[in-house]
Design a protein around this motif. Structure first.
Motif, PDB file in Angstrom:
ATOM      1  N   ASN A 702       0.825  -1.214   0.000  1.00  0.00           N
ATOM      2  CA  ASN A 702       0.000   0.000   0.000  1.00  0.00           C
ATOM      3  C   ASN A 702       0.855   1.259   0.000  1.00  0.00           C
ATOM      4  N   GLU A 703       2.013   1.232   0.730  1.00  0.00           N
ATOM      5  CA  GLU A 703       2.898   2.388   0.717  1.00  0.00           C
ATOM      6  C   GLU A 703       3.419   2.659  -0.688  1.00  0.00           C
ATOM      7  N   ILE A 704       3.792   1.588  -1.395  1.00  0.00           N
ATOM      8  CA  ILE A 704       4.255   1.768  -2.786  1.00  0.00           C
ATOM      9  C   ILE A 704       3.138   2.353  -3.634  1.00  0.00           C
ATOM     10  N   ALA A 705       1.932   1.791  -3.494  1.00  0.00           N
ATOM     11  CA  ALA A 705       0.810   2.267  -4.310  1.00  0.00           C
ATOM     12  C   ALA A 705       0.475   3.715  -3.980  1.00  0.00           C
ATOM     13  N   ASP A 706       0.490   4.049  -2.706  1.00  0.00           N
ATOM     14  CA  ASP A 706       0.164   5.429  -2.325  1.00  0.00           C
ATOM     15  C   ASP A 706       1.212   6.404  -2.849  1.00  0.00           C
ATOM     16  N   GLN A 707       2.474   6.008  -2.787  1.00  0.00           N
ATOM     17  CA  GLN A 707       3.549   6.886  -3.279  1.00  0.00           C
ATOM     18  C   GLN A 707       3.403   7.115  -4.779  1.00  0.00           C
ATOM     19  N   VAL A 708       3.134   6.021  -5.514  1.00  0.00           N
ATOM     20  CA  VAL A 708       2.947   6.163  -6.972  1.00  0.00           C
ATOM     21  C   VAL A 708       1.749   7.043  -7.268  1.00  0.00           C
ATOM     22  N   SER A 709       0.681   6.849  -6.505  1.00  0.00           N
ATOM     23  CA  SER A 709      -0.512   7.655  -6.718  1.00  0.00           C
ATOM     24  C   SER A 709      -0.234   9.128  -6.461  1.00  0.00           C
ATOM     25  N   ARG A 710       0.592   9.424  -5.403  1.00  0.00           N
ATOM     26  CA  ARG A 710       0.907  10.827  -5.119  1.00  0.00           C
ATOM     27  C   ARG A 710       1.792  11.423  -6.206  1.00  0.00           C
ATOM     28  N   GLU A 711       2.715  10.618  -6.701  1.00  0.00           N
ATOM     29  CA  GLU A 711       3.670  11.168  -7.671  1.00  0.00           C
ATOM     30  C   GLU A 711       3.084  11.258  -9.079  1.00  0.00           C
ATOM     31  N   TYR A 712       2.363  10.234  -9.471  1.00  0.00           N
ATOM     32  CA  TYR A 712       1.907  10.190 -10.863  1.00  0.00           C
ATOM     33  C   TYR A 712       0.388  10.317 -11.014  1.00  0.00           C
ATOM     34  N   GLY A 713      -0.332  10.294  -9.902  1.00  0.00           N
ATOM     35  CA  GLY A 713      -1.785  10.348  -9.981  1.00  0.00           C
ATOM     36  C   GLY A 713      -2.374   9.009 -10.381  1.00  0.00           C
ATOM     37  N   GLY A 714      -3.670   8.937 -10.426  1.00  0.00           N
ATOM     38  CA  GLY A 714      -4.351   7.706 -10.819  1.00  0.00           C
ATOM     39  C   GLY A 714      -4.312   6.655  -9.724  1.00  0.00           C
ATOM     40  N   GLU A 715      -4.650   5.399 -10.127  1.00  0.00           N
ATOM     41  CA  GLU A 715      -4.683   4.294  -9.181  1.00  0.00           C
ATOM     42  C   GLU A 715      -3.301   3.700  -9.048  1.00  0.00           C
ATOM     43  N   GLY A 716      -2.756   3.705  -7.862  1.00  0.00           N
ATOM     44  CA  GLY A 716      -1.438   3.131  -7.641  1.00  0.00           C
ATOM     45  C   GLY A 716      -1.420   1.627  -7.760  1.00  0.00           C
ATOM     46  N   THR A 717      -2.594   1.022  -7.714  1.00  0.00           N
ATOM     47  CA  THR A 717      -2.638  -0.448  -7.791  1.00  0.00           C
ATOM     48  C   THR A 717      -2.264  -0.963  -9.168  1.00  0.00           C
ATOM     49  N   ASP A 718      -2.246  -0.097 -10.158  1.00  0.00           N
ATOM     50  CA  ASP A 718      -1.861  -0.541 -11.501  1.00  0.00           C
ATOM     51  C   ASP A 718      -0.356  -0.511 -11.703  1.00  0.00           C
TER      52      ASP A 718
END
Length: 1787
Positions: A702-718
């Motif tokens: 979840n930390e990885i997904a949240d970080q990606v979501s903050r940096e790049y937007g969209g769903e971090g789960t992808d």
């Protein structure tokens, strides 16, 4: 039809915009008013055109430009508009004072056709602007669409939401799309568009043009296949145009209405051109249903209605409205209930349209606006539903069912259904079934229809049946339907049905796909079932109240409750509640059915209520209802899961304590959250479940997904790392590797495997990607293995790298010598290292790896050590294989040891064969038994001796007995000498008959009986009464079974056995049981047995003695006949007495009957009591009956008093008369009934008569003035003289009748009576009363003395002839004659007839008496006319008597016919022979026909041989039939058949000779018989030649010659005989061709046609091609097979030339006709072959013979002296007019 009426006519609604002309106020004159109006209108038009000139030819819909922008100033705009308005209103008032509604209805006269405004009217816009000017503000009105056109818009339709279709003056039809704000031309014409209309669906348009053209266009033809384009040319411009369902209606200025078909052909025409009241038609409109069309003209509306039954338009009565003027527009309300008409003068009229209207149950109004459309209106709520048949069928009766919510209506071919609440309507195809359908409306989404064993589902709002299945169970509790009740993720439609196929089988159907998704076969009857709302689970309960859950996806069935009295799904969830006795069971998670929440309740569950955020189970506890609240959170969890709202589900679970149910829910949520990639929720779930590792791993993810979501937007789960980690979480490492490698994250993939210590996969990735650190990885891997002491894995690594010694060293170090041995065995160079091998073998033996050591010893060729190791390691397979090669003697021992080892390993099945190989039968048997290989055990036992096998057979038998294969078990028990066990087996299995049969074979009958009775007593002690019964019955001791059942009071079974074995005692048994039960007080049971014994009286007495009068009355009424219950009621009432008795009898309606019954039973006190209390009018009747009773008792004085009280004194008189107490009778009569005095005297006279005192009796009767009675008494006493005296003195009018009666009486008395009549007749005769004497004589009939009768009749005739007139004497003779004939006195009757010259009657008498000579003499002497009459009767007599010989002398033909009828043909022919030739041959022909029918053609032929063959055409068929039968008969191709052929030849010769002399000479029949004669001659000559060896070629040639006559001969027989003859003389070519043709013919006979025959072999011959197909095979099958074999053999012979031989003519040698010249040669009389040279001619023209053949024939006769050949020669001489001079002579 009268369905069109103006609003306000008969209704309270006011008509819109119309006022009667009578109400108009007076104004200007017509001329002045019209002039002023015209002027004002002209001015308005001009101003209007000026105003609209800025928007040429446009259609505007709420333009975005304000009107003030067009005029430049709002002020001028308002002024201009106000002026126009005032002017137009003025013109309107001037025109007949009519007020217009254009301002209110949005109809503006200021805008002619170049510009049309829709939406709010222009005047509304103007008024809005005026108010805006005055107030300074206003509502914003904008035009949303504007479509500029180049010419005037003449007509317009708006068929669909975004589509407007309009016609232009230039002839174009265009489409405007309000969505795209664009317009386009659909099609264009050169003629002005005068009308435009659409079809009912709005998907097609029609346009009418000024030149009469009607054009059709479809946006969507809806599959109709109808054409587009120009449809028809109407005779005039179709201003009135309507498109109905079944046709197109057009009309115009020619005053004709024309209905066109779908392709433009004229269907109907309504012509009003001759109607002076009719004007041109200006407009038309079709109803929304398309079944009615209204056309407008001047002051009139015409209505056409479509008749579905007749398929024509029917005209209704026109609607005429005076002063309406021209109708310019018509429009229907969408539901068809209203019609609006616009007029030229600005009026708008509204009409109510309906066929009929009715009120349904005072709650609904049904308005039939058309045959196929009904409007249903709820009178209370005012809501309306339009029920319409989309196919145009006429709607029949409409019903509102299902708590007045659902509509049901029928048409001829469809069924209409609807939901009034949701306005969902359906129409489905439905064939009428007589109204036998049953509807169920329990489901709000679907209607369930049951009809004739078929269940049909119709979803509301759908016009197709949802599904249809066959079932006989129509209970709604046995049918469950779920239709999209809870939407599922990824599932658009979810429609399921569960129903019963039979009482134990449930079927589940997917209604979307129409296939079966599950079938449940249950062991018990199902009484309830229901699907859950998602259709994934099925609940059902069986008859034993067991509740089962069926998972449709996994097809698994689970019993979740063993006793269920109530069950229900909680609405809106998958939660289940059920009641199990005093427990309420709740399944909050149905996925875990074993987890159930139970709570105690003290009543019965009656329902479930859900609302207000809570769910309550309603339980009745006594008289109160208690609510038990369910856990709403748990319920909502399931709902949230189904809805996909996992956050809400988590929130629910957060509030719950951790229980097994909660834990199951957390697991479910975790799984679903992972699938939906809601990782935070999944992390929370794993935390709650205590899965720390998974929770931590998901936290990092979840930390990885949240970080990606903050940096790049969209769903971090992808993000790929997130996806890879999720794959790792699922242990799908290959997927994670693929995700990493797709992103070229090789290092991450390798690190993943390294973290997991999956070095092999890590190295594989490095190798695949060519990673530079590959060698380092390998070293690190090896070092890691060594560090972690994984020597085995390190050895495998060294082995894979090819370092065998290092691998072996590591394997040995790891204690894995087997792997070291494997490496050695695979490498030859290592085997040579003896020290290494010994080291490995020592390690193997030390580790007890003997098999591997043995392999190594065998490899180094040390078999002794190898065998030892194999044996120690139990590797017996390798040991046996080695022993077979090296130590054969040891094989048997090894096999036994192998078997022992397998037995120790419990592998008994495998041990059997090894024991067999080792010849250890006992061990093999034990192994087979232990392995339960019963068949193999039986096989082995059958091979053993009896003593050895007998102890094992019972063990096998026990097994088969347990399988209920009793026959096999019996056989095995018998083989093992254990018959007693077999009997016990059958006994325990309840197969008593087999047990008894077996026991009777091996036991004495008395022992069998003792055994069975003992066993039955044991069964009885165990309570197994039925089994005991069967045992008793088997040994024929049913009485013991009856005693048993009686002892245990099982009376039903006792009665059953008595009825079966002692039916004669059944009634007594019932009676006995009834008495016993009565004594025990079990009255109901006693009643049953009494009634079965037909002792209903005993039942009644039983209830009477117990005081149960009602039961007694019931039984008597049901079983005691018509009056028994009355008697019981009487006794009941008598027991009550007084008023109570009266009330009871009144209640039962038996009061009068009870009074009568009391009187009948001499209970007069009770009868008087009842009559006194309730039936006073019955009192006299009771007195009367009491009097009669007293009379019977001899109490006459008391009886006299009761008679008088009853008002019946006459009865008292009669009583005394009866007792001959004349004084008392006289006293009572004189005192109370004077009319009875005479009867007393009569009674006294009867007494005198009985004492034979006739004189006294006569005096008494005369005193009573009853002379008639005296007369009757004398008649009865036979004193006719006294009777005649009394009659003459007192009733002379009856004297003559009395005389006749006396005569009849005398007749009845027989002989005694007849003697009296004779005596009286003599007296009449002596007195000269001859007529009466004759009558008396004639009345004498047969009294046993025929002589007396004859004398009397003759005397009567004699007297009548002598003394009576002729007419009378004639009558007497005619009466006497037949009677004399009847007694056989024919001569006497004839003499009487002759006395009166009745000649014919006399002759008939003689004929009937068979006195033929007398009859003939009378006829001859007295009347010769009757001679033929007598002869005719004589012939018939002889015929009937069969006296043919006598008949011959009278009528020969009749005699011959009689011979024929009797079948005496020989006598017939013999007799006919003595007659003329014609008669003879008539009967010869009849006899021949008879013989032919019987199959005796030979006898028929002999008949004509004997008597000749006349040339009668009637006989031709007989001759032909004899010929046909002769040539087709078998056995005629021989020398022995000569005489038969000679007879046929001679008969035909005789016939032909006779034909020459007759009128049939040279006729076709004559020619045919000449041909038959020739054929018969050939056959006869052939038979003669067959008797002489020298003439065999002549016989063969004759057979060949006969082929040219196959049109008269059976073709197959002729070719067979010709072929066989040719073969016999060596003519193989001819034989092959003829026999091959024969085979073709046999095949054609079997096929029934000659079409397949090949005639190529017989071209240019005189053998005919067209021959009759033989009806049957003339050659037997065996001979046909011989021919087939010979032909097949010859056809393979290449030397044989398969052609017919030819002569010097180049023609087939036997053909008479030359192929080249057509010259026909004469046939030879001897051979039938053509005569080409050396011809010998006979005297008869056309008869010749070949000289060589002739001489050969003569020489054969000379040498053989054959009589048959001489006969042939004799016939030829006779036939041909003599023999030629060259012939020889024979003596």
């Amino acid at each position: 039809m009268g369905w069109l009426r103006k609003e306000g006519e008969g209704k309270r609604n006011a008509s819109l915009g119309r006022r009667n002309r009578e109400d108009e106020k007076p104004g200007l004159g017509v001329e002045g008013r019209d002039f002023l109006q015209s002027t004002v209108l002209l001015l308005c038009r001009c101003l209007s055109h000026m105003f609209c000139s800025s928007v040429p030819g446009g259609i505007s819909l709420r333009s975005t430009r304000r009107p003030c922008e067009i005029l430049g100033s709002p002020k001028w705009c308002c002024v201009f508009v106000i002026v126009l308005e005032l002017l137009y209103v003025l013109s309107g008032f001037l025109q007949n004072g009519r007020k217009h509604l254009w301002a209110r209805e949005g109809i503006s006269p200021f805008f002619p056709y170049p510009s049309i405004i829709f939406g709010n009217s222009f005047m509304e816009v103007v008024f809005n602007m005026l108010s805006s000017l005055l107030s300074g503000r206003g509502d914003k009105k904008v035009i949303c669409n504007k479509f500029i056109q180049t010419s005037a818009v003449t007509c317009l339709q708006w068929p669909a939401e975004y589509i407007i279709v309009f016609g232009l003056a230039e002839g174009k039809v265009r489409l405007a799309n309000t969505k795209t704000n664009k317009s386009s031309t659909i099609y264009g014409t050169d003629s002005y568009v005068v009308s435009l209309t659409t079809n009912c669906s709005g998907k097609g348009i029609l346009s009418g043009h000024a030149d009469g053209t009607i054009v059709r266009y479809f946006f969507d033809d809806e599959g109709s296949g109808e054409s587009q384009g120009k449809l028809v040319n109407h005779p005039c411009p179709p201003y009135a145009l309507a498109w109905a369902t079944n046709s197109i209606v057009a009309a115009g200025c020619d005053r004709r209405i024309v209905a066109y078909g779908k392709e433009g052909h004229v269907l109907q025409t309504f012509d009003y051109s001759r109607d002076p009241q009719e004007r041109e038609f200006t407009t038309a409109a079709a109803s929304p249903g398309g079944q009615s069309v209204v056309l407008g003209s001047y002051d009139r509306l015409r209505v056409l209605n479509w008749s579905p039954r007749r398929s024509i338009w029917e005209e209704a009565k026109p609607k005429e409205i005076a002063n309406l003027y021209t109708i310019t527009a018509l429009a229907w309300k969408r539901d068809g209930s209203r019609l609006c008409a616009g007029t030229l003068c600005g009026g708008v009229e509204q009409f109510d349209c309906c066929l009929r209207r009715s009120i349904y149950k005072n709650k609904f109004e049904l308005t039939y606006v058309g045959p196929s459309q009904v409007i249903v209106k709820n009178l209370s709520s005012g809501t309306r539903v339009v029920l319409k048949s989309h196919y145009g069928y006429e709607v029949e009766e409409v019903k509102i069912l299902g708590k007045e919510r659902y509509l049901v209506a029928h048409t001829s071919d469809t069924l209409l259904l609807g939901d009034l609440n949701t306005n969902r309507l359906s129409e489905v195809a439905w064939q009428g079934s007589g109204g036998n359908e049953k509807y169920f409306f329990e489901n709000e989404n679907v209607c369930i229809i049951f009809n004739a064993g078929e269940l049909t589902l119709v979803e509301y709002g759908s016009n197709d049946t949802l599904g249809s299945v066959r079932t006989e169970f129509m209970n709604p509790h046995l049918i469950s339907v779920r239709i999209n009740e809870r939407r599922q993720r990824g599932m658009e439609d979810n429609k399921k049905l569960a129903y019963l196929v039979d009482i134990k089988t449930i079927a589940i159907v997917d209604l979307v796909g129409g296939y079966n998704i599950g079938t449940i076969s249950h062991e018990s009857r199902v009484d309830w079932l229901e699907l859950n709302e998602t259709g994934h689970k099925l609940l059902f309960r069986d008859r034993k109240l067991r509740l089962h859950l069926y998972d449709i996806e996994s097809c698994s069935k689970t019993m979740i409750l063993n006793f269920c009295s109530y069950v229900q799904w909680v609405p809106g969830s998958d939660v289940l509640i059920a009641q199990n006795r005093n427990s309420l069971c709740v399944w909050y998670n149905i996925e875990a059915p074993e987890r159930v929440t139970m709570s105690s309740i003290r009543g019965d569950v009656v329902g479930l209520e859900r609302g207000g955020g809570k769910t309550e189970v309603m339980v009745t506890e006594g008289v109160t209802t208690v609510a038990y609240t369910l856990d709403e959170g748990l319920i909502e969890f399931g709902t949230a899961i189904d809805d996909g709202n996992y956050t809400r589900a988590t929130a629910f679970l957060e509030t719950l304590e951790m229980t097994p149910e909660t834990e199951a829910m957390w697991k479910t949520l975790s799984k679903l959250a992972l699938e939906a990639k809601q990782l935070h929720i999944a992390e929370r779930c794993f935390s709650a479940l205590g899965h720390v590792a998974k929770a931590r791993f998901l936290h990092e993810t979840n930390e990885i997904a949240d970080q990606v979501s903050r940096e790049y937007g969209g769903e971090g789960t992808d993000f790929y790392q997130v996806r890879a980690r999720l794959a790792m979480l699922e242990k799908n490492y290959k997927l994670a590797e693929m995700i990493f490698l797709e992103q070229n994250a090789v290092e991450e993939a390798m690190n993943m495997y390294q973290e997991l210590h999956r070095w092999d996969e890590c190295i594989a990735v490095a190798e695949a990607k060519g990673h530079p650190a590959l060698e380092k990885l390998r070293r690190s891997y090896y070092q890691w293995l060594m560090d972690t002491q994984q020597e085995e894995r390190a050895g495998e690594l060294q082995e894979s790298q090819g370092d065998g010694l290092a691998a072996i060293s590591l394997y040995l170090k790891a204690g894995l010598p087997a792997k070291a041995a494997r490496v050695v065995l695979t490498r030859e160079e290592l085997l040579a290292n003896t020290e290494l091998v010994e080291h490995i073998t020592a390690a193997l033996i030390k580790g007890e790896l003997y098999e591997r050591a043995g392999d190594l010893f065998e490899k180094i060729r040390n078999p002794q050590r190898a065998l030892e190791c194999y044996c120690k390691g139990n590797a017996f397979m390798k040991a046996v294989e080695l022993a077979r090669l090296a130590f054969p003697v040891e094989v048997v021992r090894l096999e036994e040891a192998w078997g022992d080892h397998l037995v120790q390993q419990k592998q008994l099945d495998a041990a059997i064969n090894h024991y067999i190989e080792a010849r250890c039968s006992i061990k093999a048997i034990e192994a087979a038994l232990g392995a339960r290989q019963w068949k193999k055990a039986i096989y082995i036992l059958d091979l053993q001796d009896r003593n050895t096998a007998s102890k094992y057979y019972p063990r096998v038998a026990q097994h088969y007995a347990s399988l209920q294969e009793y026959e096999i078990a019996e056989e095995l028990y018998t083989k093992g000498d254990r018959t007693k066990d077999a009997i016990d087996m059958y006994t325990q299995a309840g197969r008593w008959e087999q047990a008894h049969k077996l026991a009777m074979k091996c036991m004495r009958p008395e022992d069998v009986s003792v055994l069975y009775i003992t066993q039955a007593q044991e069964m009885e002690k165990q309570g197994k009464y039925r089994e005991a019964e069967r045992l008793y019955v088997t040994v024929e001791e049913p009485d013991l079974a009856i005693t048993m059942f009686k002892k245990h009071k099982l009376y039903d079974d006792m009665i059953r056995l008595v009825g079966k074995h002692h039916p004669d005692l059944l009634s007594d048994t019932h009676l006995h049981l009834g008495k016993e039960l009565e004594a025990e007080g079990r009255l109901q049971e006693a009643e049953y047995h009494y009634l079965e014994a037909q002792e209903w009286k005993a039942t009644v007495n039983m209830y009477r003695s117990s005081g149960l009068w009602e039961e007694a009355y019931r039984v008597a009424k049901a079983h005691g006949g018509a009056n028994a219950h009355k008697h019981v009621a009487y006794l009941w009432a008598k027991s009550l007495g007084g008023e109570a008795a009266v009330r009871l009898l009144n209640k039962l309606g038996l009061l009068e009957a009870a009074v009568d019954h009391a009187a009948d039973n001499c209970s007069f006190e009770f009868a008087f009591e009842l009559s006194r209390l309730a039936l006073k009018h019955k009192t006299p009747e009771i007195h009367l009956r009491y009097a009669m009773y007293l009379e019977d008792e001899g109490k006459f004085e008391e009886a006299e008093a009761e008679f008088i009280r009853a008002g019946k004194p006459k009865e008292a008189v009669l009583m005394f008369v009866h007792n001959q107490d004349w004084e008392a009778a006289q006293r009572v009569a004189e005192a109370h009934d004077p009319d009875s005095v005479a009867e007393v005297l009569v009674g006294q006279a009867r007494g005198a008569l009985e004492e034979k005192d006739f004189q006294k009796a006569e005096g008494l009767l005369l005193r009573a003035q009853r002379p008639g009675l005296a007369l009757n008494f004398y008649k009865e006493a036979g004193l006719w003289s006294d009777a005649l005296r009394i009659c003459k003195d007192y009733v002379p009018g009856q004297l003559e009748a009395l005389q006749e009666e006396y005569e009849r009486e005398a007749t009845k008395k027989g002989a005694r009576g007849m003697e009296g009549l004779v005596e009286q007749a003599r007296q009449w005769e002596q007195a000269g009363e001859y007529s009466r004497a004759v009558d008396c004589y004639l009345k004498v009939h047969d009294s046993g003395s025929s002589s007396l009768v004859e004398k009397c009749w003759m005397k009567a005739a004699e007297l009548s002839i002598k003394f009576l007139p002729p007419q009378r004497s004639l009558e007497v003779v005619r009466a006497v004659g037949p009677q004399l004939i009847g007694i056989g006195k024919h001569s006497a009757a004839a003499e009487l007839y002759l006395n009166l010259d009745l000649v014919k009657e006399a002759i008939d008498a003689f004929i009937e008496g068979e006195e033929w000579n007398k009859a003939k003499r009378v006829a001859k002497e007295l009347d010769p006319r009757y001679e033929d009459y007598v002869d005719q009767h004589y012939k018939e007599f002889l015929k009937n008597q069969g006296k043919v010989d006598s008949l011959v002398g009278v009528d020969v033909v009749a005699a011959l016919d009689l011979y024929v009828e009797q079948g005496q043909w020989d006598k017939c022919i013999e007799t006919a022979t003595k007659q003329n030739y014609k008669i003879l041959h008539k009967y010869v022909a009849l006899y021949a026909t008879h013989l032919i029918r019987e199959g005796g053609y030979a006898q028929a032929l002999a008949l004509y041989v004997q008597h000749g063959a006349p040339a009668n055409p009637q006989n031709f068929n007989i001759y032909k039939r004899i010929f046909t039968d002769m040539v087709g008969s078998p056995g005629t191709n021989s020398a022995e058949a000569y005489h038969s052929w000679a007879d046929l030849r001679d008969v035909l010769f005789n016939l032909c000779e006779n034909l020459v002399k007759s009128s049939e000479a040279n006729s076709p029949a004559h020619e045919e018989f000449e041909t038959m004669l020739l054929i018969a001659h050939y056959y006869a000559t052939r038979s003669a030649a067959q008797s002489v060896k020298q003439l065999e070629t002549v016989a063969a040639r004759l057979s060949v010659s006969l082929l040219r006559h196959t049109q008269l001969l059976p073709a197959d027989k002729a070719f067979y005989e010709a072929g066989i003859a040719a073969k016999a003389v060596g003519w193989e070519n001819m034989a092959f061709i003829f026999l091959n043709r024969f085979l073709d013919l046999t095949d054609a006979i079997e096929e029934g046609t000659l079409d397949a025959l090949d005639h190529s072999d017989f071209q240019e011959t005189d053998i005919p091609f067209e021959v009759p197909l033989p009806a049957k095979q003339h050659v037997p099958e065996a001979e046909r097979e011989e021919v087939r074999d010979w032909v097949l053999t010859v056809s393979m012979d290449q030397r044989l030339e398969q052609v017919l031989p030819r002569d010097e003519r180049g023609t087939y040698e036997a053909s008479l006709m030359a192929a080249s010249t057509g010259v026909r040669a004469l046939p030879c009389l001897i051979t039938g072959y053509p005569i080409l040279r050396n011809k010998i001619e006979f005297k008869r023209p056309g008869k010749a013979a070949n000289k060589d053949n002739w001489n050969k024939f003569l020489m054969a006769i000379k040498t053989s002296h054959s009589p048959v050949c001489q006969d042939v020669l004799k016939f030829i001489s006779q036939w041909c007019g003599g023999l030629p001079s060259t012939s020889f002579s024979f003596h």
